[in-house]
Design an enzyme around this catalytic site. Structure first.
Site, short mmCIF file in Angstrom:
data_model
loop_
_atom_site.label_atom_id
_atom_site.label_comp_id
_atom_site.label_asym_id
_atom_site.label_seq_id
_atom_site.Cartn_x
_atom_site.Cartn_y
_atom_site.Cartn_z
N ARG A 164 0.83 -1.22 0.00
CA ARG A 164 0.00 0.00 0.00
C ARG A 164 0.87 1.26 0.00
O ARG A 164 0.99 1.95 -1.00
CB ARG A 164 -0.95 -0.03 1.21
N ASP A 165 1.51 1.55 1.12
CA ASP A 165 2.30 2.79 1.21
C ASP A 165 3.44 2.74 0.20
O ASP A 165 3.81 3.74 -0.41
CB ASP A 165 2.86 2.94 2.64
N HIS A 170 5.44 4.58 12.68
CA HIS A 170 5.41 4.51 11.20
C HIS A 170 6.36 5.60 10.70
O HIS A 170 5.99 6.76 10.56
CB HIS A 170 3.96 4.76 10.75
N HIS A 200 8.99 7.25 8.04
CA HIS A 200 9.53 7.34 6.68
C HIS A 200 11.01 7.71 6.80
O HIS A 200 11.44 8.33 7.77
CB HIS A 200 8.74 8.36 5.86
N CYS A 214 4.09 9.49 0.27
CA CYS A 214 2.70 9.89 0.09
C CYS A 214 2.66 10.91 -1.05
O CYS A 214 3.37 11.91 -1.01
CB CYS A 214 2.16 10.50 1.38
N ASN A 274 9.42 4.41 3.15
CA ASN A 274 9.27 4.00 4.55
C ASN A 274 10.56 3.35 5.01
O ASN A 274 11.40 2.96 4.19
CB ASN A 274 8.17 2.94 4.67
#
Ligand code: HMG
Ligand code: MG
Length: 301
Positions: A18-19, A210, A212, A243, A252
């Site tokens: 996803r990310d 989370h 990055h 993003c 990430n």
């Protein structure tokens, strides 16, 4: 001097499909996504964020969310999750057969408006029916707070502001909240400061990190959060990620890099580094740039 106490075990939540993929320009074919997810599950990951049910105009790469979820390579003990911004996304995710969902908002108003075209208050109004439906269907909901340290538009965010958003996410029924350093601008001291505040209000087991790696500090920040008692961390295969609505945001924390550090420190994860490297190698063939994970680069040199 006393050594910090290290945990015996850490939980990894994989956000690569996803990310990781949401920021990729080249469209990755469905079968390559499914293979990536299969490889990640085979490596031992027990939680994989597989896709997002967002506007295909906003994130064209994930326009195949329904197909991805319908055809997920199911494996015993593996939970598959998807990001949902509103009731429509939730309904689609449920219909496709998702196990868990994650809702996402931000500390910063400006980022939230750019990202999901809603104020923070409006995002919570959208979450209400999502949580209601999730409750009826027995679907656990995770929460994200983006720009928990620095917003690309507004600058540094206060721990007080983050705390109020985290509090609301718990109040609506999220089982865990992941604290997002969306543009990778946190430092270990900022991490200590924020988690000190959050841990005054909530137990460590309900929070996740989370980070990055935009400025190379994701691993340092993860270890800083671990020192504060946090045991759940999001990471992304190969170091993919970013993003599209956060200028300058890049990958990430790479799952490989996190595993190398944790295993080297004697901390268990249940995830195989060689298995993750296999997954990275597979997805790298479909991208137009090399992977940024340092461990991947070292191991494949
Ligand atoms: P909006 O414009 O306010 O909503 O967008 P809308 O209801 O007016 O709909 C706009 C269009 O989206 C319409 O289509 C809707 O049908 C469609 P159009 O008529 O223009 O063709 N739409 C949908 N389509 C599919 N699934 C849906 C859906 N809802 C509406 N669920 C919206 C609001 C949230 C939809 C939009 O802004 C959006 O999709 N944004 C996505 C942003 C995104 O995915 N960002 C990246 C993920 S967040 C992140 O990366 C941070 C994180 O990793 C943590 C961290 O690092 O900090 C989680
Ligand atoms: Mg992210």
């Amino acid at each position: 001097m006393k050594r910090p106490v290290l945990p015996r075990r850490v939980i990894l939540k994989e956000v690569g499909p996803r990310d990781g993929l949401q920021n990729e320009k080249v469209l990755v074919p469905l079968r390559a996504k499914l293979r990536l997810i299969r490889d990640l599950a085979a490596a031992g990951l027990k939680y994989i964020e597989a896709t997002a049910f967002v506007s295909p105009r906003a994130v064209p790469q994930l326009a195949d969310a329904r197909e991805v979820v319908r055809r997920l390579p199911r494996r015993k003990g593996v939970t598959f999750a998807a990001l949902v911004p509103n009731l429509r996304g939730m309904e689609q995710a449920l219909e496709a057969g998702i196990d868990q969902v994650a809702v996402f908002t931000a500390a910063s108003e400006t980022f939230n408006r750019r990202n999901i075209r809603a104020s923070v208050a409006e995002s919570f109004r959208r979450f209400e029916p999502v949580l209601k439906l999730a409750g009826r269907e027995g679907i656990p909901v995770r929460g994200y707070v983006s720009t928990a340290f620095v917003c690309p538009y507004e600058g540094p965010q206060t721990p007080r502001r983050v705390l109020s958003v985290v509090r609301r996410l718990f109040a609506i029924g999220c089982y865990e909240v992941s604290i997002g350093d969306t543009i990778g601008a946190a430092t270990p001291t900022a991490v200590w400061r924020l988690f000190e505040r959050l841990l005054g209000a909530f137990p460590a087991r309900r929070l996740a990190g989370h980070f990055h790696d935009t400025r190379g500090l994701a691993l340092a920040n993860t270890l800083a959060a671990m020192q504060m008692g946090i045991r759940t961390f999001d990471s992304s295969v190969g170091g993919l990620g970013g993003c599209p609505y956060a200028p300058g945001a890049s990958g990430n924390l790479a799952t490989e890099d996190l595993l190398f550090a944790l295993h080297g420190m004697g901390i268990q994860t249940g995830v195989s580094l060689s298995g993750i490297l296999r997954a990275s190698k597979g997805i790298a063939r479909h991208l137009d740039h090399p992977l940024t994970s340092k461990v991947y680069r070292a191991e494949t040199a």
